[in-house]
Design a protein around this motif. Structure first.
Motif, PDB file in Angstrom:
ATOM      1  N   ASP A  40       0.579  -0.957   0.031  1.00  0.00           N
ATOM      2  CA  ASP A  40      -0.092  -0.091   0.367  1.00  0.00           C
ATOM      3  C   ASP A  40       0.856   1.129   0.074  1.00  0.00           C
ATOM      4  O   ASP A  40       0.246   1.880  -0.989  1.00  0.00           O
ATOM      5  CB  ASP A  40      -0.987   0.135   1.032  1.00  0.00           C
ATOM      6  CG  ASP A  40      -1.990  -1.101   1.742  1.00  0.00           C
ATOM      7  OD1 ASP A  40      -1.991  -1.240   0.118  1.00  0.00           O
ATOM      8  OD2 ASP A  40      -2.766  -1.157   1.996  1.00  0.00           O
ATOM      9  N   ARG A  41       1.686   1.208   0.675  1.00  0.00           N
ATOM     10  CA  ARG A  41       2.722   2.739   0.853  1.00  0.00           C
ATOM     11  C   ARG A  41       3.684   3.031  -0.098  1.00  0.00           C
ATOM     12  O   ARG A  41       3.875   3.715  -0.549  1.00  0.00           O
ATOM     13  CB  ARG A  41       4.427   2.266   1.474  1.00  0.00           C
ATOM     14  CG  ARG A  41       4.835   3.240   2.194  1.00  0.00           C
ATOM     15  CD  ARG A  41       5.632   3.485   3.640  1.00  0.00           C
ATOM     16  NE  ARG A  41       6.169   4.651   3.438  1.00  0.00           N
ATOM     17  CZ  ARG A  41       7.145   4.623   5.168  1.00  0.00           C
ATOM     18  NH1 ARG A  41       7.412   4.408   5.477  1.00  0.00           N
ATOM     19  NH2 ARG A  41       7.326   6.325   5.077  1.00  0.00           N
ATOM     20  N   ASP A  58       2.296   1.735  -3.474  1.00  0.00           N
ATOM     21  CA  ASP A  58       1.395   1.817  -4.761  1.00  0.00           C
ATOM     22  C   ASP A  58       1.113   3.776  -4.408  1.00  0.00           C
ATOM     23  O   ASP A  58       0.967   4.921  -5.166  1.00  0.00           O
ATOM     24  CB  ASP A  58      -0.660   1.760  -4.545  1.00  0.00           C
ATOM     25  CG  ASP A  58       0.150  -0.221  -4.886  1.00  0.00           C
ATOM     26  OD1 ASP A  58       1.128  -0.025  -5.433  1.00  0.00           O
ATOM     27  OD2 ASP A  58      -0.475  -0.748  -4.591  1.00  0.00           O
ATOM     28  N   ASP A  59       1.740   3.850  -2.899  1.00  0.00           N
ATOM     29  CA  ASP A  59       0.852   5.621  -3.010  1.00  0.00           C
ATOM     30  C   ASP A  59       2.200   6.222  -3.189  1.00  0.00           C
ATOM     31  O   ASP A  59       2.156   7.557  -3.352  1.00  0.00           O
ATOM     32  CB  ASP A  59       0.717   5.290  -0.622  1.00  0.00           C
ATOM     33  CG  ASP A  59      -0.664   4.926  -0.439  1.00  0.00           C
ATOM     34  OD1 ASP A  59      -1.837   4.623  -1.617  1.00  0.00           O
ATOM     35  OD2 ASP A  59      -1.049   4.978   0.869  1.00  0.00           O
ATOM     36  N   ARG A 106       1.733   6.948  -6.534  1.00  0.00           N
ATOM     37  CA  ARG A 106       1.279   7.935  -6.701  1.00  0.00           C
ATOM     38  C   ARG A 106       1.599   9.046  -6.862  1.00  0.00           C
ATOM     39  O   ARG A 106       1.658  10.111  -7.178  1.00  0.00           O
ATOM     40  CB  ARG A 106      -0.495   7.367  -6.770  1.00  0.00           C
ATOM     41  CG  ARG A 106      -1.031   6.373  -7.013  1.00  0.00           C
ATOM     42  CD  ARG A 106      -2.624   7.041  -7.051  1.00  0.00           C
ATOM     43  NE  ARG A 106      -2.553   5.787  -5.562  1.00  0.00           N
ATOM     44  CZ  ARG A 106      -2.642   4.573  -5.063  1.00  0.00           C
ATOM     45  NH1 ARG A 106      -2.666   3.587  -6.387  1.00  0.00           N
ATOM     46  NH2 ARG A 106      -2.767   4.592  -3.873  1.00  0.00           N
ATOM     47  N   ARG A 107       1.728   9.296  -5.712  1.00  0.00           N
ATOM     48  CA  ARG A 107       3.058  10.774  -5.576  1.00  0.00           C
ATOM     49  C   ARG A 107       3.680  11.090  -6.103  1.00  0.00           C
ATOM     50  O   ARG A 107       3.811  12.005  -6.737  1.00  0.00           O
ATOM     51  CB  ARG A 107       3.009  10.765  -3.464  1.00  0.00           C
ATOM     52  CG  ARG A 107       3.490  11.467  -2.816  1.00  0.00           C
ATOM     53  CD  ARG A 107       3.610  12.131  -1.953  1.00  0.00           C
ATOM     54  NE  ARG A 107       4.290  12.959  -1.082  1.00  0.00           N
ATOM     55  CZ  ARG A 107       5.028  13.109   0.221  1.00  0.00           C
ATOM     56  NH1 ARG A 107       4.638  11.910   0.664  1.00  0.00           N
ATOM     57  NH2 ARG A 107       5.537  14.898   0.229  1.00  0.00           N
TER      58      ARG A 107
END
Length: 149
Positions: A127-128, A130-131, A134-135
Motif C-alpha cells: 500500500d505504501r 502504491d501511494d 502515485r505521489r
C-alpha cells in the motif's frame, strides 16, 4: 521502510555465505580432506553479512521533498542521491516472490537519460509503495506538465 526488509537482506546474505562456504568446503575437502575451511568461511561471511544488513537498514533513508526525491544510503561509501521530479519518466512498483511472501514491495524510479532504473526504494508495504508511486507521478506531472509521466 518496513523492518521486514531486514529478513530479505539477511536471507540474501545467508545464501551468499552458504554458497561461498560450500565452494571453499568442497575445494578444501578435495585438496586436503578438510571440512573446517568451508564451515569457517560460512560462519565468517554470515556474521559479516548480518552486521552489514543491520548497518544498511540503519543508514537507508528516503525523503519526498518539494522539488525532488532524496535518498541517503550506504555502509562503506555513503551515497546521497537527489532526483528532481522534472527528470522522472516513470515509476514502477516491483514485488518479487520473496518480497510478496514477506508482504513487501519496492518502488523503482526511472529518469530521463538513464539506461535503467536510477533509484529503487526497497522494503515498503504494498500500500505504501502504491501511494508513493502515485505521489511521485503527481509531483513529476506538476513539475513538467501532463507529458511528464
Amino acid at each position: 521502510m518496513n523492518g521486514k526488509v531486514r529478513y530479505l537482506w539477511a536471507g540474501r546474505a545467508t545464501l551468499a555465505a552458504l554458497v561461498l562456504g560450500a565452494v571453499v568446503g568442497v575445494a578444501a575437502f578435495a585438496l586436503a580432506d578438510l571440512l573446517w575451511p568451508g564451515v569457517v568461511t560460512f560462519a565468517v561471511l554470515w556474521a559479516v553479512g548480518l552486521a552489514l544488513v543491520v548497518a544498511r537498514y540503519r543508514r537507508w533513508r528516503y525523503e519526498v521533498r518539494d522539488d525532488s526525491l532524496s535518498l541517503d544510503r550506504g555502509v562503506y561509501a555513503h551515497v546521497r542521491t537527489v532526483v528532481p521530479y522534472v527528470r522522472i519518466q516513470h515509476v514502477d512498483v516491483s514485488r518479487g516472490p520473496v518480497e510478496r511472501a514477506l508482504g513487501l514491495a519496492s518502488v523503482v524510479v526511472y529518469t530521463a537519460g538513464s539506461r535503467g532504473a536510477d533509484v529503487t526504494i526497497p522494503g515498503l508495504t504494498p500500500d505504501r509503495a502504491d501511494d508513493l508511486q502515485r505521489r511521485l507521478k503527481r509531483l513529476a506531472i506538476a513539475a513538467e506538465g501532463e507529458d511528464a509521466v
